[in-house]
Design a protein around this motif. Structure first.
Motif: not given
Length: 84
Positions: A5-10, A17-19, A23-24, A46-49
C-alpha cells in the motif's frame, strides 16, 4: 501488505506531482510552449505513462494473488509503443 500500500501511495503521489507540474507548465506558458517546455511536456507524458503502467501491473498482480512488489517500471519505449 502494508508495504504494498505504501508503494502504491508513492506511485500515486508521483503521478499527482507530475500532473501538477504538467498543468502548471501549461498554465504558466498560456499554451505557447518554448522548445524546452515542449521537451519537458513530452518527458512528463512519458513518465506519467510509465507510472500508470506500473500501477496497473501492481494491481493486476495483487488481484491474482501475486506479489505486486515483483514488478518493475517498463522502459519508455515499451510503454509508449503498446498496441491499442
Amino acid at each position: 501488505m502494508n508495504d504494498s500500500r505504501s508503494q502504491e501511495s508513492s506511485i500515486l503521489g508521483r503521478i499527482d506531482a507530475l500532473v501538477t507540474e504538467e498543468r502548471d507548465l501549461r498554465e504558466q506558458s498560456e499554451h505557447r510552449l518554448t522548445p524546452e517546455e515542449r521537451r519537458r511536456m513530452r518527458l512528463l507524458e512519458s513518465e506519467l505513462d510509465q507510472c500508470w503502467d506500473l500501477l496497473r501491473q501492481r494491481r493486476a498482480r495483487e488481484e491474482f494473488g501475486d506479489d505486486p512488489d515483483m514488478v518493475h517500471p517498463r522502459s519508455v519505449d515499451e510503454v509508449e509503443n503498446y498496441r491499442q
